[in-house]
Write a protein that holds these residues in place. Structure first.
Motif, short mmCIF file in Angstrom:
data_model
loop_
_atom_site.label_atom_id
_atom_site.label_comp_id
_atom_site.label_asym_id
_atom_site.label_seq_id
_atom_site.Cartn_x
_atom_site.Cartn_y
_atom_site.Cartn_z
N THR F 139 0.71 -1.10 0.20
CA THR F 139 -0.27 -0.01 -0.09
C THR F 139 0.80 1.53 -0.05
O THR F 139 0.57 2.27 -0.90
CB THR F 139 -0.87 -0.03 1.20
N ALA F 140 1.83 1.19 0.85
CA ALA F 140 2.76 2.37 1.05
C ALA F 140 3.42 2.60 -0.49
O ALA F 140 3.60 3.87 -0.83
CB ALA F 140 3.69 2.24 2.31
N GLN F 141 4.02 1.47 -0.88
CA GLN F 141 4.82 1.65 -1.96
C GLN F 141 3.97 2.18 -3.28
O GLN F 141 4.21 2.98 -3.99
CB GLN F 141 5.22 0.13 -2.70
N VAL F 142 2.54 1.75 -3.51
CA VAL F 142 1.92 1.97 -4.46
C VAL F 142 1.43 3.63 -4.15
O VAL F 142 0.96 4.12 -5.19
CB VAL F 142 0.75 1.06 -4.71
N LEU F 143 1.68 4.07 -3.27
CA LEU F 143 1.22 5.18 -3.00
C LEU F 143 2.43 6.26 -3.11
O LEU F 143 2.46 7.65 -2.53
CB LEU F 143 0.52 5.48 -1.56
#
Lengths: 254, 254, 254, 254, 254, 254, 254, 254
Positions: F139-143
């Motif tokens: 989630t953090a990476q995709v954001l």
């Protein structure tokens, strides 16, 4: 580790390493490298004796891999807990383990000679508590303890408990394992004069709430000398009992 | 009530009341007037013997008023439970009650002769359970039972329980009262061969959660023949024990 | 056992055994050997009448083995509870049991003649409570009680409850079985003047929390004379009801 | 508000306000100013009829201040709930309120003429539930409902419930209020054919867990047409009952 | 019933039945026979309109049997809730039902013409709440209500809720259905000025504890006019909403 | 939207729309049309960057449909959480997703360039917490965040935690993920001087009560700067961490 | 500390300290002396800015003593939370504190200039939540943040929440504080696009269970970007909000 | 007791007692008289060393009475736990006790010489845990143990814990005492290689639920060798720690 730090200090003494560089190195790795005698001790059972693998949630392949590494590092006695029979079958093709169906556990390398202070008694309230009890008993055995099993001595048939008064009063440590109302811990705690480790089990139905009833009972035991581990945690009971059964004098340096 | 209905039916027979008017009257008061042998029986203990007043939340004045009415109606034996000492002092100025401080209860008119099948044993795990036990014991006595008190026979000192094996095995009904881990009910349930009414108490601290631990223990008792009432409900235990101790043959009509 | 101890005392009397050796022997086996009239009584139902096997967690083979032993010891009436239909089929190949699907129970040897004080009424709130009710009813029957079944008389259709007022008021003991809100126990407790054993069931969904709602309701019943057993514990209800229905005068020795 | 917006639109039409400025104004205050017919309606009971102040946690001075404002705004009927007798005495020096001790509530300006569809029945299981019941009853009365009080009609004395069958079956809405096991809601829900609002109370002890037992019972009621509000929330029960008792046809536009 | 009692009274009047025999007969059947207009009304929806069968725990065969009886008795509209698709397929071979997969419900005989006071709005917080919502909506429709569905209008996207302000403010009754944090009930309760029936669902994970979180939220709603039914009880919400939407003036006899 | 309202105001200005009609239009759509900059922002991750689909409870077909719409609307980066491997296989036939088995998540369109303030550290207590951790990390990476994974650094082997002191003290935000006793959050919270988002997991058994133990631990953390999300809510942890890692100066207009 | 270790290394270099002695010294004090930039940082708020004392359970004398030490060490800004008015009066005689009654907190040395990224909004559902909110607001202010208070904007009067849309959408961080059903966090979380720290409060009664209801609601919030701290933990909310509002770029070394 | 039985056996040997009478006597008193070496051992600490009185719920007069008896029986060292300062003052007038305010405990007769295997470390997470810790420490001291106190070494300031690594690793037994999140037990359990007895305390607020959070944490500790006693049960921790610290070799008879 000591060797590394000693070399570093010697380099400082010899002028081969500047004080600032040494300082930087010390600050960067303070925890991993300094003074830790206990590397993963919480998982290592007793130095040179036995290791334990918590099998739940691991694939047979993962377990085989861990065993490969352990044996390459000279570890010959290993206990694998929470291992299904199917998984055990696969692991057994790679390593010579003995599977104990009751305990849902496997052992590699057999039991060491008992070297504890006395006997650990593993007592259960009923026959349904035996899986947890066997996990506790095997843990204690693999850690070098003599174990006496008193199964199905629940308090509703008090004479069955009392018929084993000799074993209870002669024990070094007792692991009292019960589900439902968990009264066994209190009764044994009142009879014995040694530490009692109580293990609530999830055996029961309805208002036993998956072991909550036994857990609360054991925590509220009116008998002194009783402490409690997690529901169904046979390993935890066996481990702490072994620690207690291997107590030694820890002197203060003169 | 019977008399009223009989008169009504006689009026119908005699033509003094029309069938329609009788029908209307029957339909309007079916429950209060017809066939109820048990008017407020749940509060009346045994016909002609004793009444009970639940004192909690009632002012001394309200209690005096209720006693006024009861005595005017010929009721001479009354148990008042959950009554503070201060309130008792005020009530005592109006009615000749005996106050039992341990039980926080008062009795008007003394105990009747015991007429039950046998003896009710009231046993407690510790001394802190005595207030609940005395409420149970007085309730049983006021209802015509012989009561034996076995206090502080908790399972952590099992020899104290066992020292009373005679009383336990000779009992007609046993009320087992305990807080903390509530193991007493299971131990007594395993020794006795009579019905055991278990009363959990709120005695304890921490994970006793105001009696929840004892309650769950007792509900999960592995001993057969044990049933449970609400936490601290000494009255409930004494009441049901008395019911059981007064069982009679209920024949089927030939 | 008596014989052993008698022989020992005779040896002391005859000088064949020293007092010290006798003392030692007595101290070593106090519980197993002295004065226990009640060997596993908590599992034995009524002497010479019936035994019960708790089938949950036992394999058909284990049950067959237990039955082998029981029958060799002259026990001809046995109730097996919590027995799946599949397991029953296997057991039936070795022993002539009757399987009761509703109760998930099997009976060996048929029902004895009822010899209790009166009739035990087994009442349920709904049809989903019937498995628990049948376990209670069969238990009571196998223990020698006449049983009347009042199923689906829940309080939301109060006329159905009241239509059975005769049975309720004529009962010797009532087992009130309900899930969901468990109000049946209070309503029946308010109508009947006999002991009521309440059995909460796990019937319901959502905020019934697997029987917790019914359990709390029954424990808090405002009706006197109600006690409670574990959730879904039909056997426990039937067992205690039978105990109560077989109450006898227990005299004091003159 | 409408007037403001109309003026703004008229200014746009008349060229006195630019489109951009109008746009900005609309975007800045969308919620406070547009189309809200219901300003604090959740606290205002019925327009022109009554307001309610939740007294808990407010000082007498704060309450006096709120009443000052309300009366200046032409509000003459106000209900103040959860108000202690001491606080009421202070408020009474500034405003002519009537204090209802049972309900712990005060009313300014008296009750309006009932204008509902029928009668709201407020029933309680015991006398200890009366404070909550009176809060419900006063709320309903102050909102223009005719109220019938049926107190102490708990199910353990079923004939007392049934003696009021006429009122129960003739009610427009019933508020069923009970602590302990909360069975009243199910019994009344089974008898009545109107909506039943159940209010659990914290009356009880032990396993009543401050109203949790009654709350769960009521949520699990096997009677249809029963819904539940928070423990001890007499106001909530009275408020929704009044809403239901003032239902009107809401037409679809032709 | 009236006829029977009238005949009995006439027999008394005519001397054909003695007063004592009449008295006996009256005492024996007070509840079944006197004054009960409401036979199983709690399960019967609205006289002549619809019946409902709670399908959970019933076999298709049992359901077919119940339908056989109902239709023989002239009941043509029946709602069957909690019915699996497989069971529905079997039932459909015997009776012409329509299966609604979303609602896990079947309907025999179609919907009646709406005859309520206004529209019932069924609103959900998310798409996962739709099965419960459809159970509520079908229940309301089968009971003769016009229903508007507002699905997936949860408060985390408040504009979606507010986009339906017209429907919310125009509703006669609103059923607010949500899992997770259950905030929908409070938001809708604050916007609407009609009764709101809140239905918590078991949608969610972790600390939603199978609907407990939503249930507690809804019970604690700070909006007035909100009451709550059991977790996932779409039927209960729809049933009570229909009751409210069919309120009529209940006059007092002059 | 602005355009619509501007046109309306221009129509008013130009006389093409009457003031009353404009007023009506404004009142009817206040929420959907005025001033809402944030349309479904709670589901949209960062404008132009990424969307997320919560896969639980959705069929592969439904997910394919949603992806169809998203991609037609120009959305190229999408995270799908709680997606089983089987479902992923079906979705992959329609859209070019990458499936991450550990995280039970799929990603369409790859990760954007990190543009946050610093690094987000995702730490777990054990290896069983990795699925939740991977959901958080993805989630953090995709954001748009740089992520450092520190797995299996639980406090029982404190040296493992401390060996990563550099990463911990250099982090911008830390997501601390642990089951069982959840102590990791407190230990990391005590070491780090950045915000810590704690994610309890349901890893454990017995008294871990499906994550309740870890949840309570984390809420009671004695370390400042720790806040908590739902049990197993890796997405929630990653989402808020990204929000914090993208904080910008929000000036007040001069 | 660095200095000490540097001196030690210099002594080694200079031959004034042997390598073995240096090694011993390193091993004995690894943690207190090496590399810890963060001495009690969890209690120190921001270096040179402010300290906080948790006043609960401390006597005024103890607090005065701690303040003595702090001020001697040059600390001039101190926040004391959970401080009763009586205790504050005593402390005020020794140190020039300002007492904030609403927050039950005192401040020594006044607020610093705000230096955060933007404004922290502190919002509450009702007026009873203000004490917790003021603790949060003062904490944030004392840590150098600009704070906007939005009190009593609970969701039951949604227009009050929406009237503050500007502040909500312009906030840098929002602390959402609510008791009862705790819906405020979800509603604000759905409106705002900044991190939301939710603080449940123990405000409420009955089924609010001392804040449990609000806590569960907030943990289950369907809005992304919401995390939760302990019940009534205003300080925790303010502290983490300040951390977030002071985020800075943490560069990777080139 | 032995004497009595010996006399009886001698009488049998001498012919003064018949075998049957001896048999009867043996059967009647099996438990009280035979072989019990452990009379109230659960309350007697170590023979000849110390006794303990649980002071809660006992009046000063009762305690004085118990002390009278104990001292008459030669018991000179007594620990009185849970004793208020006021009660201690009254007791001190009759017996020369030392009152320890922190521990809420009094000691009669001073501490014996330590004779255990090593040192017991008593560690607490915070200063508020000190009362429980002092109860544990005094119990251990009065039972003959050397005790090292490590207070306020909670894990949120890990360097404080680690600064005491020497004491932790050199301990014979550790009593880890903490409220709130109870992480101390896991951290210490991971560092130490001796048995750890964890004592949860009721210190905390909100979601600490009076010690439940710490209790669950400790039961779920991922560190091996940790067992748990009841919330706030300092005595229980000190008692079992002393038992373990006094372990001796229990030989098997040759």
């Amino acid at each position: 580790m000591d060797r590394d730090m000693k070399q570093m200090l010697e380099s400082v003494r010899d002028g081969a390493l500047s004080v600032d560089d040494a300082l930087l190195r010390l600050k960067r790795q303070p925890f991993a490298d300094i003074g830790f005698a206990k590397v993963d001790l919480h998982r290592k059972l007793r130095q040179g004796a036995a290791e334990v693998i918590y099998g739940a949630g691991k694939t047979p392949e993962q377990i085989i891999g861990i065993l490969d590494v352990m044996r390459q590092n000279g570890q010959n006695t290993v206990l694998i807990t929470r291992l299904s029979e199917e998984a055990a079958r696969i692991v057994a093709q790679a390593h010579p383990i003995d599977y104990h169906r009751d305990a849902r556990a496997a052992i590699l390398g057999g039991f060491p000679e008992p070297d504890g202070l006395g006997t650990i008694v593993v007592a259960t309230g009923g026959t349904s508590d035996i899986p947890v009890a066997e996990e506790a008993a095997l843990t204690a055995q693999v850690l070098g303890n003599q174990v006496t099993r008193l199964y199905d001595v629940g308090v509703a048939g008090l004479h069955r408990t009392l018929a084993h008064l000799d074993e209870i009063m002669g024990a070094s440590v007792i692991i009292a394992i019960a589900g439902m109302e968990g009264a066994l811990a209190s009764v044994i705690g009142g009879l014995a004069d040694c530490p009692v480790i109580a293990v609530p089990t999830s055996v029961g139905y309805g208002a036993s709430f998956q072991g909550l009833s036994a857990l609360l009972s054991m925590l509220n035991s009116c008998a002194s000398g009783v402490s409690v581990v997690n529901i169904d945690n046979g390993f935890g009971g066996g481990y702490q009992a072994s620690m207690i059964n291997h107590m030694e004098r820890k002197g203060v340096k003169p």
